[in-house]
Design an enzyme around this catalytic site. Sequence first.
Site, PDB file in Angstrom:
ATOM      1  N   LYS A  13       0.835  -1.225   0.000  1.00 11.35           N
ATOM      2  CA  LYS A  13       0.000   0.000   0.000  1.00 11.35           C
ATOM      3  C   LYS A  13       0.860   1.262   0.000  1.00 11.35           C
ATOM      4  CE  LYS A  13      -2.246  -0.916   3.866  1.00 11.35           C
ATOM      5  NZ  LYS A  13      -1.731  -2.243   4.232  1.00 11.35           N
ATOM      6  N   ARG A  88      -9.382   1.247   8.252  1.00  6.34           N
ATOM      7  CA  ARG A  88      -9.012  -0.149   8.474  1.00  6.34           C
ATOM      8  C   ARG A  88     -10.151  -0.929   9.116  1.00  6.34           C
ATOM      9  NH1 ARG A  88      -3.121   0.634   8.626  1.00  6.34           N
ATOM     10  NH2 ARG A  88      -2.068  -1.371   8.534  1.00  6.34           N
ATOM     11  N   ARG A 127      11.248  -7.554   5.371  1.00  7.07           N
ATOM     12  CA  ARG A 127      11.210  -6.106   5.145  1.00  7.07           C
ATOM     13  C   ARG A 127      12.139  -5.385   6.143  1.00  7.07           C
ATOM     14  NH1 ARG A 127       5.546  -2.953   4.828  1.00  7.07           N
ATOM     15  NH2 ARG A 127       5.352  -3.364   7.049  1.00  7.07           N
ATOM     16  N   ARG A 160      11.003  -3.227  11.631  1.00  8.39           N
ATOM     17  CA  ARG A 160       9.929  -2.632  12.435  1.00  8.39           C
ATOM     18  C   ARG A 160       9.498  -3.623  13.503  1.00  8.39           C
ATOM     19  NH1 ARG A 160       5.432  -0.301   8.303  1.00  8.39           N
ATOM     20  NH2 ARG A 160       4.095  -1.347   9.792  1.00  8.39           N
ATOM     21  N   ARG A 171      -1.112  -9.341  13.213  1.00 12.85           N
ATOM     22  CA  ARG A 171      -1.587  -8.363  12.221  1.00 12.85           C
ATOM     23  C   ARG A 171      -2.454  -9.032  11.164  1.00 12.85           C
ATOM     24  NH1 ARG A 171       3.719  -5.626  10.173  1.00 12.85           N
ATOM     25  NH2 ARG A 171       2.444  -4.093   9.096  1.00 12.85           N
TER      26      ARG A 171
HETATM   27  P1  AMP Z   1       0.974   0.445   8.591  1.00 14.61           P
HETATM   28  O1  AMP Z   1       2.234   1.199   8.481  1.00 14.61           O
HETATM   29  O2  AMP Z   1      -0.132   0.982   7.719  1.00 14.61           O
HETATM   30  O3  AMP Z   1       1.164  -1.047   8.437  1.00 14.61           O
HETATM   31  O4  AMP Z   1       0.431   0.673  10.093  1.00 14.61           O
HETATM   32  C1  AMP Z   1       1.193   0.228  11.199  1.00 14.61           C
HETATM   33  C2  AMP Z   1       0.306   0.034  12.401  1.00 14.61           C
HETATM   34  O5  AMP Z   1      -0.294   1.288  12.775  1.00 14.61           O
HETATM   35  C3  AMP Z   1      -0.876  -0.904  12.199  1.00 14.61           C
HETATM   36  O6  AMP Z   1      -0.543  -2.263  12.347  1.00 14.61           O
HETATM   37  C4  AMP Z   1      -1.831  -0.417  13.290  1.00 14.61           C
HETATM   38  O7  AMP Z   1      -1.448  -0.886  14.552  1.00 14.61           O
HETATM   39  C5  AMP Z   1      -1.601   1.090  13.277  1.00 14.61           C
HETATM   40  N1  AMP Z   1      -2.569   1.736  12.371  1.00 14.61           N
HETATM   41  C6  AMP Z   1      -2.300   2.399  11.217  1.00 14.61           C
HETATM   42  N2  AMP Z   1      -3.421   2.851  10.644  1.00 14.61           N
HETATM   43  C7  AMP Z   1      -4.432   2.447  11.445  1.00 14.61           C
HETATM   44  C8  AMP Z   1      -5.849   2.567  11.386  1.00 14.61           C
HETATM   45  N3  AMP Z   1      -6.449   3.198  10.363  1.00 14.61           N
HETATM   46  N4  AMP Z   1      -6.583   2.021  12.391  1.00 14.61           N
HETATM   47  C9  AMP Z   1      -6.002   1.384  13.415  1.00 14.61           C
HETATM   48  N5  AMP Z   1      -4.681   1.223  13.530  1.00 14.61           N
HETATM   49  C10 AMP Z   1      -3.889   1.743  12.562  1.00 14.61           C
END
Ligand code: AMP
Length: 216
Positions: A13, A88, A127, A160, A171
């Site tokens: 994404k 999400r 990653r 990460r 996740r």
């Molecule tokens: P990402 O970088 O998009 O994979 O986001 C990393 C982490 O941030 C996710 O696994 C969630 O814990 C949190 N996060 C990011 N966006 C959201 C969202 N829209 N709702 C809830 N948690 C989020």
Amino acid sequence: MNIIIVGPPGAGKGTQAKLICNEYNLTQLSTGDILRENYRQGTMLGKEAAKYWSVGGLVPDDIMINLIRQEMTKPVPGNGYIFDGFPRTVAQALSLRDIFDELTLPLTAVIVLDVDFDELIKRLSARRTCTKCGKTYHMMFNPPKVEGICDLDNEPLCQREDDKPAAIENRLKVFKEQTLPLEKFFEDEGKAQHVPGMLGINEVYAHIKNILDKCK
Ligand code: AMP
């Protein structure tokens, strides 16, 4: 043009959102990046959210909806937004629809990246991310020029916290339970456009561009 990109963790994404953002001159709203930046800066939001993301859970809806509402009140240049990582959950999607209505913004398209779960585990566990600029690498398929160092700013790469095995498992479970229903939500709205996310970065992008060029 306002685009939402949806898909499981590791689907690409963020990578695709950056390409779309540059091509169509959009503002990228990446909630994961915003949370990690807040964490680096030691804000209350950053510390609170880290309790959830560090173990692979979702940050509560009210926190995320407030965050996105705040971001969307800032004046931004460009032709619209690309949302990467938000919504999400269906509750977040409903709130975003309200915000769009309040600001009289149209939702142009929802790009859904389809990737097999086995592939996601391989991608996420290999990653590595730049500690400074956030650029991501894959240790086998897209390694940096110098091992462990970011090509862009020479800063060290790290894994990460939520790309470690226990968090990855959680996740993906959370994705199935809470985020997958979103696809149906956007399909019912007639907005979802599925793209095969198993292809290479440029091929995936070609599919997306083909869809978005028709929406211009
Ligand atoms: P990402 O970088 O998009 O994979 O986001 C990393 C982490 O941030 C996710 O696994 C969630 O814990 C949190 N996060 C990011 N966006 C959201 C969202 N829209 N709702 C809830 N948690 C989020």
